[in-house]
Design a protein around this motif. Structure first.
Motif, PDB file in Angstrom:
ATOM      1  N   TYR A   1      54.791  41.750  42.246  1.00  0.00           N
ATOM      2  CA  TYR A   1      54.264  41.477  40.908  1.00  0.00           C
ATOM      3  C   TYR A   1      54.474  40.020  40.508  1.00  0.00           C
ATOM      4  O   TYR A   1      55.413  39.362  40.941  1.00  0.00           O
ATOM      5  N   TYR A   2      53.607  39.556  39.627  1.00  0.00           N
ATOM      6  CA  TYR A   2      53.714  38.205  39.100  1.00  0.00           C
ATOM      7  C   TYR A   2      54.777  38.099  38.008  1.00  0.00           C
ATOM      8  O   TYR A   2      55.573  37.158  37.999  1.00  0.00           O
TER       9      TYR A   2
ATOM     10  N   CYS B   1      54.364  34.492  31.213  1.00  0.00           N
ATOM     11  CA  CYS B   1      54.601  33.081  31.495  1.00  0.00           C
ATOM     12  C   CYS B   1      54.072  32.268  30.315  1.00  0.00           C
ATOM     13  O   CYS B   1      52.867  32.330  30.012  1.00  0.00           O
TER      14      CYS B   1
ATOM     15  N   THR C   1      50.140  40.577  43.600  1.00  0.00           N
ATOM     16  CA  THR C   1      50.287  39.244  44.192  1.00  0.00           C
ATOM     17  C   THR C   1      49.650  39.142  45.565  1.00  0.00           C
ATOM     18  O   THR C   1      49.452  38.032  46.076  1.00  0.00           O
TER      19      THR C   1
ATOM     20  N   GLU D   1      50.849  42.876  34.165  1.00  0.00           N
ATOM     21  CA  GLU D   1      50.210  42.125  35.243  1.00  0.00           C
ATOM     22  C   GLU D   1      48.782  41.717  34.884  1.00  0.00           C
ATOM     23  O   GLU D   1      48.343  40.602  35.189  1.00  0.00           O
TER      24      GLU D   1
ATOM     25  N   CYS E   1      57.884  31.444  37.266  1.00  0.00           N
ATOM     26  CA  CYS E   1      56.513  31.908  37.464  1.00  0.00           C
ATOM     27  C   CYS E   1      56.083  31.595  38.898  1.00  0.00           C
ATOM     28  O   CYS E   1      56.346  30.504  39.416  1.00  0.00           O
ATOM     29  N   ARG E   2      55.429  32.539  39.527  1.00  0.00           N
ATOM     30  CA  ARG E   2      55.011  32.341  40.910  1.00  0.00           C
ATOM     31  C   ARG E   2      53.888  31.306  41.025  1.00  0.00           C
ATOM     32  O   ARG E   2      53.627  30.787  42.114  1.00  0.00           O
ATOM     33  N   ARG E   3      53.233  30.999  39.917  1.00  0.00           N
ATOM     34  CA  ARG E   3      52.151  30.023  39.946  1.00  0.00           C
ATOM     35  C   ARG E   3      52.620  28.623  39.559  1.00  0.00           C
ATOM     36  O   ARG E   3      52.301  27.647  40.229  1.00  0.00           O
TER      37      ARG E   3
ATOM     38  N   LEU F   1      47.216  38.006  34.841  1.00  0.00           N
ATOM     39  CA  LEU F   1      46.078  37.656  35.699  1.00  0.00           C
ATOM     40  C   LEU F   1      44.900  37.104  34.912  1.00  0.00           C
ATOM     41  O   LEU F   1      44.149  36.255  35.409  1.00  0.00           O
TER      42      LEU F   1
END
Length: 268
Positions: free
Chosen positions: A228-229, A263, A219, A176, A238-240, A180
């Motif tokens: 978690y990402y 990612c 997150t 993570e 990917c969450r972004r 980040l």
């Protein structure tokens, strides 16, 4: 494997033992099978990364119980004079019956007694603990940063997992943190701004252990499966940015190469 924040919260839960007197002890490990802590007073429980130090006064002698949960060890606390169901007691490696609760260590791979002034023999090789309450946060950050920067050619996730450099991070946190901070997991430490990463690790872990807080979450979303990402999300978007996450498996017998997620777009 439990990470440093898990052990920190465990130590908080076991504080109910502090001030009690051991009425009987049952060490179910060959080396200490004849050891007896009866009469000892529990002075403190101190987490050090993934290690637990339980300190006693036994007739004026300072004794420490050193335990480590490794992959699946755990502690259970039950009422005075009680035990766990028989089906669970077969996993017990240590039973401490006190004048208060009874603490039972299950599947503990490390159980040892030593003089308190010899604790350095089991934890002296470890790096600074990101959750150490006894040291100022700036000092912890400075020490951990210096340790990591001393190995500039080492892959980032491998260095962060090395408890000799920085104490308490496990596989969830290192995956993570790499996300980040936007670093590929295998980026050499020398190509990373280490101090901001360590500062983020300290802040995130200390947030995770706040009493009554949400626990380990990166997150900001505490719903199941949303914490978690990247960790544990093989092949998911990917969450972004929506890019499919990459995964590489651990290398057997190499503690520096664990299951890794990232990612390929957000991390460079």
């Amino acid at each position: 494997m439990p990470e440093g924040d898990t052990i920190y919260r465990l130590a908080r839960r076991l504080q109910v033992l502090v001030g009690t007197q051991v009425e009987s002890s049952d060490f179910r490990v060959p080396r200490f099978a004849t050891s007896d802590l009866a009469g000892a007073r529990v002075l403190s429980l101190v987490p050090r990364g993934k290690h637990m130090l339980t300190r006693f006064d036994l007739a004026g002698q300072a004794i420490t119980l050193h335990t480590h949960l490794e992959m699946d060890g755990e502690w259970k606390v039950v009422g005075h004079g009680k035990l766990l169901p028989r089906r669970l007691m077969g996993d017990a490696r240590l039973v401490l019956a006190t004048s208060g609760p009874t603490a039972i260590g299950l599947r503990l791979p490390v159980v040892e007694l030593l003089p308190t002034d010899a604790e350095h023999t089991v934890i002296g090789h470890l790096g600074p603990d990101l959750l150490d309450d006894a040291l100022p946060v700036p000092e912890i950050i400075a020490r951990a940063t210096a340790n990591l920067e001393s190995q500039p050619d080492r892959p980032l996730v491998s260095a962060l997992l090395d408890q000799r450099l920085v104490l308490g991070l496990g596989n969830v946190w290192v995956n993570e943190l790499a996300f980040l901070r936007g670093h590929l997991p295998l980026t050499p430490v020398g190509q990373v701004e280490v101090e901001p990463l360590v500062r983020l690790a300290v802040r995130a872990m200390r947030f995770a252990v706040q009493p009554g807080g949400p626990g380990r979450v990166t997150t900001g979303n505490t719903r199941p499966g949303e914490r978690y990402y990247v960790y544990g999300r093989t092949g998911e978007p990917c969450r972004r940015c929506g890019t499919k996450l990459e995964f590489s498996p651990e290398v057997p017998n190499d503690p520096g190469v664990r299951h890794t997620w990232w990612c390929p777009r957000c991390q460079t």
